[in-house]
Design an enzyme around this catalytic site. Sequence first.
Site, PDB file in Angstrom:
ATOM      1  N   SER A   7      78.190  70.321  -7.516  1.00 34.74           N
ATOM      2  CA  SER A   7      79.215  70.927  -6.667  1.00 34.74           C
ATOM      3  C   SER A   7      80.465  70.055  -6.658  1.00 34.74           C
ATOM      4  O   SER A   7      80.436  68.905  -6.209  1.00 34.74           O
ATOM      5  CB  SER A   7      78.699  71.072  -5.233  1.00 34.74           C
ATOM      6  OG  SER A   7      79.796  71.370  -4.390  1.00 34.74           O
ATOM      7  N   HIS A  32      79.412  74.241  -9.826  1.00 33.56           N
ATOM      8  CA  HIS A  32      79.330  74.964  -8.557  1.00 33.56           C
ATOM      9  C   HIS A  32      80.654  74.791  -7.815  1.00 33.56           C
ATOM     10  O   HIS A  32      81.113  73.667  -7.577  1.00 33.56           O
ATOM     11  CB  HIS A  32      78.168  74.425  -7.723  1.00 33.56           C
ATOM     12  CG  HIS A  32      77.903  75.213  -6.482  1.00 33.56           C
ATOM     13  ND1 HIS A  32      77.241  76.420  -6.478  1.00 33.56           N
ATOM     14  CD2 HIS A  32      78.238  74.973  -5.187  1.00 33.56           C
ATOM     15  CE1 HIS A  32      77.161  76.883  -5.244  1.00 33.56           C
ATOM     16  NE2 HIS A  32      77.766  76.022  -4.434  1.00 33.56           N
ATOM     17  N   ASP A  34      82.783  75.683  -4.484  1.00 30.47           N
ATOM     18  CA  ASP A  34      82.659  76.086  -3.082  1.00 30.47           C
ATOM     19  C   ASP A  34      84.006  76.503  -2.506  1.00 30.47           C
ATOM     20  O   ASP A  34      84.890  75.657  -2.319  1.00 30.47           O
ATOM     21  CB  ASP A  34      82.099  74.919  -2.260  1.00 30.47           C
ATOM     22  CG  ASP A  34      80.631  74.684  -2.551  1.00 30.47           C
ATOM     23  OD1 ASP A  34      79.843  75.635  -2.386  1.00 30.47           O
ATOM     24  OD2 ASP A  34      80.273  73.556  -2.953  1.00 30.47           O
ATOM     25  N   MET A  36      85.948  77.950   0.692  1.00 30.46           N
ATOM     26  CA  MET A  36      85.785  78.097   2.157  1.00 30.46           C
ATOM     27  C   MET A  36      87.112  78.507   2.785  1.00 30.46           C
ATOM     28  O   MET A  36      88.158  77.962   2.419  1.00 30.46           O
ATOM     29  CB  MET A  36      85.380  76.751   2.762  1.00 30.46           C
ATOM     30  CG  MET A  36      84.154  76.138   2.134  1.00 30.46           C
ATOM     31  SD  MET A  36      83.834  74.527   2.885  1.00 30.46           S
ATOM     32  CE  MET A  36      82.438  74.011   1.896  1.00 30.46           C
ATOM     33  N   HIS A  65      80.761  80.100  -5.197  1.00 31.32           N
ATOM     34  CA  HIS A  65      80.095  80.357  -3.912  1.00 31.32           C
ATOM     35  C   HIS A  65      81.174  80.659  -2.878  1.00 31.32           C
ATOM     36  O   HIS A  65      81.902  79.759  -2.461  1.00 31.32           O
ATOM     37  CB  HIS A  65      79.286  79.100  -3.548  1.00 31.32           C
ATOM     38  CG  HIS A  65      78.645  79.147  -2.198  1.00 31.32           C
ATOM     39  ND1 HIS A  65      78.113  78.026  -1.600  1.00 31.32           N
ATOM     40  CD2 HIS A  65      78.419  80.169  -1.342  1.00 31.32           C
ATOM     41  CE1 HIS A  65      77.602  78.357  -0.430  1.00 31.32           C
ATOM     42  NE2 HIS A  65      77.786  79.648  -0.243  1.00 31.32           N
ATOM     43  N   MET A  67      82.395  81.308   0.605  1.00 36.80           N
ATOM     44  CA  MET A  67      82.113  81.176   2.036  1.00 36.80           C
ATOM     45  C   MET A  67      83.340  81.694   2.764  1.00 36.80           C
ATOM     46  O   MET A  67      84.082  80.944   3.409  1.00 36.80           O
ATOM     47  CB  MET A  67      81.821  79.707   2.382  1.00 36.80           C
ATOM     48  CG  MET A  67      80.453  79.256   1.909  1.00 36.80           C
ATOM     49  SD  MET A  67      80.297  77.468   1.817  1.00 36.80           S
ATOM     50  CE  MET A  67      80.948  77.199   0.172  1.00 36.80           C
ATOM     51  N   MET A 136      70.594  78.746   1.296  1.00 40.98           N
ATOM     52  CA  MET A 136      71.274  77.563   1.829  1.00 40.98           C
ATOM     53  C   MET A 136      70.248  76.665   2.504  1.00 40.98           C
ATOM     54  O   MET A 136      69.471  77.111   3.355  1.00 40.98           O
ATOM     55  CB  MET A 136      72.342  77.955   2.862  1.00 40.98           C
ATOM     56  CG  MET A 136      73.550  78.702   2.325  1.00 40.98           C
ATOM     57  SD  MET A 136      74.355  77.920   0.922  1.00 40.98           S
ATOM     58  CE  MET A 136      74.840  76.337   1.596  1.00 40.98           C
ATOM     59  N   ASP A 174      71.040  75.516  -2.426  1.00 48.84           N
ATOM     60  CA  ASP A 174      72.305  74.817  -2.220  1.00 48.84           C
ATOM     61  C   ASP A 174      72.283  74.044  -0.906  1.00 48.84           C
ATOM     62  O   ASP A 174      72.068  74.622   0.160  1.00 48.84           O
ATOM     63  CB  ASP A 174      73.444  75.854  -2.191  1.00 48.84           C
ATOM     64  CG  ASP A 174      74.812  75.224  -2.081  1.00 48.84           C
ATOM     65  OD1 ASP A 174      74.934  73.997  -2.255  1.00 48.84           O
ATOM     66  OD2 ASP A 174      75.778  75.975  -1.824  1.00 48.84           O
TER      67      ASP A 174
HETATM   68  C1  DX5 Z   1      77.991  73.522   1.478  1.00 40.77           C
HETATM   69  C2  DX5 Z   1      78.247  73.869   0.056  1.00 40.77           C
HETATM   70  C3  DX5 Z   1      77.447  73.115  -0.896  1.00 40.77           C
HETATM   71  C4  DX5 Z   1      77.731  71.655  -0.893  1.00 40.77           C
HETATM   72  C5  DX5 Z   1      76.483  70.964  -1.345  1.00 40.77           C
HETATM   73  O1  DX5 Z   1      78.742  74.351   2.269  1.00 40.77           O
HETATM   74  O2  DX5 Z   1      77.979  75.240  -0.184  1.00 40.77           O
HETATM   75  O3  DX5 Z   1      77.560  73.626  -2.214  1.00 40.77           O
HETATM   76  O4  DX5 Z   1      78.792  71.282  -1.725  1.00 40.77           O
HETATM   77  O5  DX5 Z   1      76.687  69.639  -1.201  1.00 40.77           O
HETATM   78  P1  DX5 Z   1      75.511  68.608  -1.004  1.00 40.77           P
HETATM   79  O6  DX5 Z   1      74.683  68.669  -2.265  1.00 40.77           O
HETATM   80  O7  DX5 Z   1      76.249  67.342  -0.835  1.00 40.77           O
HETATM   81  O8  DX5 Z   1      74.734  69.025   0.200  1.00 40.77           O
HETATM   82 ZN    ZN Z   2      77.843  75.903  -2.313  1.00 42.50          ZN
END
Ligand code: DX5
Ligand code: ZN
Length: 215
Positions: A7, A32, A34, A36, A65, A67, A136, A174
Amino acid sequence: MALIAPSLLSADFGNLQRDIEMVNASEADWFHIDVMDGVFVPNISFGFPVLKHIRKHARKPLDVHLMIVDPDRYLERFREHGAEVISVHYEACTHLHRTVQAIKKLGALAGVVLNPHSPVSLLEDIIQDADLVMLMAVNPGFGGQSFIESTIGKIVALKELMARKKTEVFIEVDGGVTLDNAPLLTGAGAQVLVAGYAVFGSADPAGTIAALKKL
Ligand code: DX5
Ligand code: ZN
């Protein structure tokens, strides 16, 4: 042997190209990504201007991903920005069936994500349409949180649901994945492991990816 998706949330954003090249040269399978929005989750990460540059350098599939609330508005743009997997949250989609179909129509793999509090049984009438389910193992919003143990049981429940529905999806996990818990996850049936802090927070990120790959 699971697919490993580092990620970029835990990468050094001041040296993003360097960290992307590290992943390119490593045994990792996907990037990956993320995204948000500060509404669905209590944090804001990055959007299209950054993704454009990630895409320019990344030589492996982008596993995006989302969010964000109302992801339908942006699916096409994420696909245009190179997303090969687009995952949306069950909790963020009022018309999830329509959203999943829209992702597939764009030619990407469609992923459905469940927050830690959402039971696998919620997937009963969508699993046949999804390509991937992501569980998750932390409450989304931040990297580096600790793994929620009940995720292991959810992998087992997901496999049971797949068998009962006579369908198959990729199982991705994840959040909070480490070298210590990764064998439990793959042993239970996880096929894709996301790892942020475990990779980028380690002294030897490429070595950690290789170690995760070997488990
Ligand atoms: C959390 C993200 C994850 C995050 C995982 O909201 O969706 O993808 O980056 O990070 P680690 O592996 O550090 O928990
Ligand atoms: Zn993620």
